[in-house]
Design a protein around this motif. Structure first.
Motif, PDB file in Angstrom:
ATOM      1  N   LEU A 119       0.813  -1.218   0.000  1.00 18.20           N
ATOM      2  CA  LEU A 119       0.000   0.000   0.000  1.00 18.20           C
ATOM      3  C   LEU A 119       0.842   1.261   0.000  1.00 18.20           C
ATOM      4  O   LEU A 119       0.440   2.288  -0.550  1.00 18.20           O
ATOM      5  CB  LEU A 119      -0.925   0.006   1.228  1.00 18.20           C
ATOM      6  CG  LEU A 119      -1.952  -1.130   1.333  1.00 18.20           C
ATOM      7  CD1 LEU A 119      -2.749  -0.999   2.624  1.00 18.20           C
ATOM      8  CD2 LEU A 119      -2.886  -1.123   0.131  1.00 18.20           C
ATOM      9  N   ARG A 140      -5.157   4.553  -3.662  1.00 14.23           N
ATOM     10  CA  ARG A 140      -5.534   4.453  -2.260  1.00 14.23           C
ATOM     11  C   ARG A 140      -7.000   4.833  -2.055  1.00 14.23           C
ATOM     12  O   ARG A 140      -7.722   4.200  -1.274  1.00 14.23           O
ATOM     13  CB  ARG A 140      -4.633   5.368  -1.405  1.00 14.23           C
ATOM     14  CG  ARG A 140      -3.204   4.879  -1.264  1.00 14.23           C
ATOM     15  CD  ARG A 140      -3.129   3.518  -0.594  1.00 14.23           C
ATOM     16  NE  ARG A 140      -3.681   3.511   0.749  1.00 14.23           N
ATOM     17  CZ  ARG A 140      -2.959   3.661   1.863  1.00 14.23           C
ATOM     18  NH1 ARG A 140      -1.646   3.810   1.775  1.00 14.23           N
ATOM     19  NH2 ARG A 140      -3.526   3.623   3.051  1.00 14.23           N
ATOM     20  N   ASP A 171      -9.858   2.515  -0.441  1.00 12.23           N
ATOM     21  CA  ASP A 171     -10.568   2.985   0.760  1.00 12.23           C
ATOM     22  C   ASP A 171     -12.073   3.078   0.526  1.00 12.23           C
ATOM     23  O   ASP A 171     -12.863   2.858   1.459  1.00 12.23           O
ATOM     24  CB  ASP A 171     -10.022   4.352   1.188  1.00 12.23           C
ATOM     25  CG  ASP A 171      -8.586   4.275   1.690  1.00 12.23           C
ATOM     26  OD1 ASP A 171      -8.144   3.155   2.021  1.00 12.23           O
ATOM     27  OD2 ASP A 171      -7.914   5.323   1.730  1.00 12.23           O
TER      28      ASP A 171
END
Length: 400
Positions: free
Chosen positions: A15, A23, A27
């Motif tokens: 990550l 990201r 998320d």
């Protein structure tokens, strides 16, 4: 249509190596999909997870049930470089998929080696026959290969030795881009090392003195094909391939395929094409399969049977070559019917009966004919003379 399926490329740095867009996609996802290694990078994440089944199509079918939800798939490197992104975009359509690539193994390998990526042959043997390497072998070629596992480098080295390329330099790059990255260098003739499963192989080809010269242009030496004499000879084959003019994504029927040389060179010239070789002799059909493997082609299907009956039910071709059976008008007519508008037909004949059929066919359907006459210099005692091959009559037509 809203893009509900996001495919995120991720590297060995996990990550931490992802950009903001990747990201954010992770998320914001409701469901995460990937292999165990990739999903483990998420840590203690409570969202629903789906791992890949051994039968990939089974997982793809499960994904379809989540349509409309925010689904994120984690994939190695660039998902569109021999990756799952290709399959998912094909299955669900580009309008449903958002792809966020990471660095590909090919890009990373070129960065390590100082190779220009645009001048390198890139391929994979992960779940694919190793024989496909043979299409790329030629002096001074540079090749990058995505491995199947840790044994692949040994298998590649053995294949190089068998092909007369034992002096080729091999570099194996393991787990590039992460803290466990390793590099191993050697030559094919000396390579015996087993490597880690996650590796990419780089080859700088060096041909031995007896290695066959496998150019991609048409006209490979006749001796590279297993055959019983039923073979379109090298010079005639080169002219025939020029007439067939392979183009991306096309499907060729090679009718009366003999050794399959036309279909195989068609695929070597255009790797995105497909070919179906139709041959009634089971022994010759076996030769076609062996020749396809030895010369590194993919997307070659062999049908055992006699035309025109064997043509029924086959995928519609863009171009047809008839190398055997032109003396039978039924074969010519069946092939012509199978072609779409704009489809091309090329047929070769050596007999007067075959030539007569081609001439009559041309008068009905249009097109043109050529005669190909080749002579080779041959010894005649202490002297030399030209030895003529049998002339080949060639028909070329486009269906309107």
């Amino acid at each position: 249509m809203k893009k509900w399926l996001c495919i995120v490329g991720i590297g060995e740095d996990g990550l931490a190596g992802l950009g903001e867009a990747a990201r954010a996609a992770i998320d914001g996802a409701e469901i995460m999909v990937g292999g165990d290694r990739h999903l483990a990078m998420l840590g203690d994440d409570k969202r629903p997870r789906l791992t890949w089944d051994n039968a990939l199509h089974a997982t793809v079918a499960k994904l379809a049930k989540f349509k409309g939800q925010r689904v994120c798939v984690l994939a190695t490197g660039d998902p569109m470089s021999y990756g799952i992104g290709v399959t998912l975009c094909r299955e669900f359509g580009a309008e449903s998929c958002r792809v966020i690539p990471h660095q590909s193994a090919f890009s990373l390998a070129c960065a390590r080696l100082g190779w220009p990526l645009a001048e390198v042959d890139c391929m994979t043997v992960h779940g694919r026959p190793l024989g496909r390497l043979n299409r790329h072998l030629r002096p001074d070629a540079r090749i990058l290969i995505l491995s199947g596992d840790g044994n692949t480098p040994k298998e590649v080295a053995a294949a190089l030795r068998a092909a007369g390329y034992g002096d080729s330099k091999i570099t194996v790059l393991e787990r590039m881009g992460g803290p466990m990255e390793k590099r191993h260098d050697g030559t094919a003739k000396a390579w015996r090392r087993k490597c880690g499963d996650l590796n990419t192989i780089a080859i700088h080809c060096a041909a031995g003195p007896n290695a066959p010269r496998l150019m991609r242009s048409a006209g490979l030496p006749d001796e590279l094909f297993q055959h019983d004499g039923q073979l379109t000879k090298r010079d005639v084959r080169a002219v025939t391939l020029a007439a067939l003019a392979p183009a991306p994504g096309e499907l060729l029927w090679d009718v009366g395929a003999g050794a399959g040389s036309i279909a195989i060179e068609f695929l070597r010239a255009e790797p995105t094409a497909r070919a179906i070789a139709i041959e009634q002799s089971s022994k010759r059909a076996g030769n076609i399969r062996a020749n396809g493997e030895n010369l590194g082609v993919q997307k070659l299907q062999v049908i055992e049977g006699a035309a025109p009956a064997a043509l029924k039910g086959l995928a519609r071709p863009d171009v047809i070559f008839i190398g055997g059976g032109v003396s039978d008008r039924k074969v010519l007519n069946a092939c012509w019917r199978a072609l779409p508008s704009g489809g091309r037909l090329v047929a070769n004949a050596v007999s007067m009966e075959g030539e007569s059929q081609l001439f009559g066919f041309m008068r009905l359907k249009g097109g043109g004919m050529k005669r190909i006459e080749i002579s080779h210099l041959d010894a005649m005692g202490d002297l030399h003379a030209w030895r003529a091959m049998r002339p080949v009559t060639q028909y070329r037509g486009v269906k309107t």
